[in-house]
Write a protein that holds these residues in place. Structure first.
Motif, PDB file in Angstrom:
ATOM      1  N   TRP A 195       0.778  -1.270  -0.034  1.00  0.00           N
ATOM      2  CA  TRP A 195       0.028   0.043   0.047  1.00  0.00           C
ATOM      3  C   TRP A 195       0.947   1.164  -0.095  1.00  0.00           C
ATOM      4  O   TRP A 195       1.991   1.381   0.570  1.00  0.00           O
ATOM      5  CB  TRP A 195      -1.109  -0.161   1.166  1.00  0.00           C
ATOM      6  N   ALA A 196       0.619   2.318  -0.662  1.00  0.00           N
ATOM      7  CA  ALA A 196       1.313   3.417  -0.882  1.00  0.00           C
ATOM      8  C   ALA A 196       1.216   4.169   0.417  1.00  0.00           C
ATOM      9  O   ALA A 196       2.167   4.902   0.750  1.00  0.00           O
ATOM     10  CB  ALA A 196       0.720   4.408  -2.111  1.00  0.00           C
ATOM     11  N   ASP A 197       0.132   4.222   1.104  1.00  0.00           N
ATOM     12  CA  ASP A 197       0.031   4.692   2.356  1.00  0.00           C
ATOM     13  C   ASP A 197       0.436   4.190   3.658  1.00  0.00           C
ATOM     14  O   ASP A 197      -0.243   3.356   3.899  1.00  0.00           O
ATOM     15  CB  ASP A 197      -1.408   5.337   2.608  1.00  0.00           C
ATOM     16  N   ASP A 198       1.914   4.502   3.982  1.00  0.00           N
ATOM     17  CA  ASP A 198       2.080   3.916   5.305  1.00  0.00           C
ATOM     18  C   ASP A 198       1.469   3.719   6.267  1.00  0.00           C
ATOM     19  O   ASP A 198       1.232   2.896   7.168  1.00  0.00           O
ATOM     20  CB  ASP A 198       3.693   4.218   5.718  1.00  0.00           C
ATOM     21  N   GLY A 199       0.848   4.860   6.518  1.00  0.00           N
ATOM     22  CA  GLY A 199      -0.275   5.388   7.898  1.00  0.00           C
ATOM     23  C   GLY A 199      -1.333   4.458   7.740  1.00  0.00           C
ATOM     24  O   GLY A 199      -1.652   3.936   8.922  1.00  0.00           O
ATOM     25  N   LEU A 200      -1.784   4.459   6.714  1.00  0.00           N
ATOM     26  CA  LEU A 200      -2.978   3.671   6.669  1.00  0.00           C
ATOM     27  C   LEU A 200      -2.770   2.103   6.741  1.00  0.00           C
ATOM     28  O   LEU A 200      -3.442   1.443   7.286  1.00  0.00           O
ATOM     29  CB  LEU A 200      -3.763   3.863   5.069  1.00  0.00           C
ATOM     30  N   ALA A 201      -1.549   1.769   6.129  1.00  0.00           N
ATOM     31  CA  ALA A 201      -1.299   0.238   6.256  1.00  0.00           C
ATOM     32  C   ALA A 201      -1.030  -0.123   7.712  1.00  0.00           C
ATOM     33  O   ALA A 201      -1.197  -1.118   8.220  1.00  0.00           O
ATOM     34  CB  ALA A 201      -0.104  -0.155   5.421  1.00  0.00           C
ATOM     35  N   SER A 202      -0.061   0.857   8.449  1.00  0.00           N
ATOM     36  CA  SER A 202      -0.046   0.607   9.679  1.00  0.00           C
ATOM     37  C   SER A 202      -1.050   0.501  10.755  1.00  0.00           C
ATOM     38  O   SER A 202      -1.027  -0.429  11.514  1.00  0.00           O
ATOM     39  CB  SER A 202       1.209   1.271  10.364  1.00  0.00           C
ATOM     40  N   THR A 203      -2.065   1.371  10.379  1.00  0.00           N
ATOM     41  CA  THR A 203      -3.346   1.179  11.155  1.00  0.00           C
ATOM     42  C   THR A 203      -4.218   0.074  10.875  1.00  0.00           C
ATOM     43  O   THR A 203      -4.526  -0.627  11.992  1.00  0.00           O
ATOM     44  CB  THR A 203      -4.372   2.369  10.747  1.00  0.00           C
ATOM     45  N   ILE A 204      -4.078  -0.563   9.745  1.00  0.00           N
ATOM     46  CA  ILE A 204      -4.722  -1.910   9.477  1.00  0.00           C
ATOM     47  C   ILE A 204      -4.023  -2.971  10.044  1.00  0.00           C
ATOM     48  O   ILE A 204      -4.726  -4.075  10.680  1.00  0.00           O
ATOM     49  CB  ILE A 204      -4.993  -2.160   7.862  1.00  0.00           C
ATOM     50  N   ARG A 205      -2.603  -2.937  10.004  1.00  0.00           N
ATOM     51  CA  ARG A 205      -1.907  -3.909  10.685  1.00  0.00           C
ATOM     52  C   ARG A 205      -2.086  -3.990  12.091  1.00  0.00           C
ATOM     53  O   ARG A 205      -2.329  -4.988  12.877  1.00  0.00           O
ATOM     54  CB  ARG A 205      -0.304  -3.653  10.532  1.00  0.00           C
ATOM     55  N   ALA A 206      -2.293  -2.882  12.858  1.00  0.00           N
ATOM     56  CA  ALA A 206      -2.551  -2.976  14.314  1.00  0.00           C
ATOM     57  C   ALA A 206      -4.146  -3.536  14.512  1.00  0.00           C
ATOM     58  O   ALA A 206      -3.997  -4.310  15.182  1.00  0.00           O
ATOM     59  CB  ALA A 206      -2.670  -1.530  14.777  1.00  0.00           C
TER      60      ALA A 206
END
Ligand code: AHM
Ligand code: MG
Length: 342
Positions: free
Chosen positions: A33-44
């Motif tokens: 995913w291009a948006d790291d912040g979104l990806a890390s939110t989903i990972r959490a």
């Protein structure tokens, strides 16, 4: 629509099983995913869901059944698993740095974490009445931009949304508004790869255009408004012009009923009634996330009058009537609800 034409339009024929060798983890999927912040939110969120899955699987052995004795802001009795799930999500999201706040069915007010581009809403444990009886339950989540509207942004602004369903297997279904993809949590088994990882088993989920299953608490029939009763009477007739006669399936966990509806088609509803004029389910963390999943998968979600995703909320715990499912089934419901059909 004839059963034959329904069959030919069913896009899920090749999506029901995972192909050997086609194993992709949620971690690698999110890395792209291009948006790291979104990806890390989903990972959490996914990490917390994997932990909740472990507690659910342990059941009575994990000491997670039963009520806490407390009552939440909705006036509902809180189960231990409601509380535990909420804590796991809250703590996981607080650590990300990408999530600025968290609102949940279990908390009267949202928690704020400071900086971060996203806000997360959640029903940490949906289908609470099924916890103690070993029936499928789930977690629902929506990810909103941390904008001026805060948690009161319409559902269409969600950057991502999804759910976990804790059933015979645990699945994590996610949409970024472009595709809907489903992952299965690898079990602790020497025979099956991927223990503890979410593996992509249902890429590009599409909701069939029409389906023959309806899902509603029919015990409330006499409380419904005339349009809902007329729709219900109609879909139980055996000579339907709009498709085959329908079957009833109602788990009583929205996430489970919605998951079946997403894969197999049909409609799930929790309408307004004389004791609950706005229905029971909450817009920001139950209906909006599922509405984004269904619309992205080619389905639809309405409160009977307008798309769920277009409702501008005025309260954090706002309720809304909801009907979600296959496009044709939701349109038919809307026609009866408005009185256009009788
Ligand atoms: P919950 O979030 O407290 O579990 O309540 C929501 C649930 C939905 O999952 C389900 O569809 C509905 O409530 C069932 O309610 P009812 O027992 O009125 O049919
Ligand atoms: Mg719920």
């Amino acid at each position: 629509m004839s059963p034959d034409s329904q069959r030919s339009q069913n896009p899920r024929e090749s999506q029901d099983s995972h192909k050997p060798g086609d194993v992709r983890t949620l971690a690698s999927y999110l890395d792209a995913w291009a948006d790291d912040g979104l990806a890390s939110t989903i990972r959490a969120v996914a990490g917390a869901c994997a932990e909740i899955a472990g507690l659910v699987r342990g059941g009575a052995l994990a000491g997670v059944l039963g009520e806490t004795g407390g009552v939440n802001v909705q006036g509902e009795r809180v189960q231990h698993l409601d509380d535990l799930s909420n804590d796991l999500l809250l703590k996981a999201l607080e650590r990300t740095g990408s999530c600025a706040g968290y609102a949940s069915e279990e908390m009267e007010f949202a928690a704020t974490f400071g900086e971060g581009a996203y806000l997360v809403t959640s029903d940490p444990l949906d289908g609470s009445s099924n916890i103690d009886v070993n029936v499928s339950i789930g977690t629902i989540f929506g990810v909103y931009p941390a904008g001026p509207a805060g948690f009161l942004a319409p559902g269409r602004t969600q950057a991502a949304a999804g759910y976990a369903v804790y059933g015979p297997s645990t699945m994590f279904v996610i949409t970024n508004g472009t595709t809907v993809d489903g992952f299965t949590l690898g079990p602790e088994s020497p025979e099956i790869p991927g223990a503890g990882d979410f593996l992509l088993t249902h890429p590009g989920i599409r909701c069939p255009q029409s389906g023959s299953t309806y899902s509603i608490n029919e015990g409330y029939h006499d409380r419904w408004p005339p349009g809902v009763r007329a729709w219900n009477d109609y879909i139980k007739r055996q000579d339907l012009a709009d498709g085959p006669a329908m079957s009833l399936r109602y788990v009583g966990s929205m996430v489970s009923d919605a998951h079946r509806t997403l894969l197999k088609g049909g409609i799930y509803l929790y309408p307004e009634d004389s004791t609950a004029p706005n229905g029971k389910l909450r817009l920001g963390y139950e209906c909006n996330p599922l509405a984004l999943v269904f619309e992205t998968a080619g389905g639809a979600a309405t409160d009977g009058r307008r798309a769920i995703l277009d409702i501008v909320p005025s309260e954090l715990h706002q309720r809304t009537p909801v009907a979600i499912g296959s496009r044709d089934n939701v349109a038919l419901y809307g026609a009866f609800h408005s009185g256009e059909r009788e």
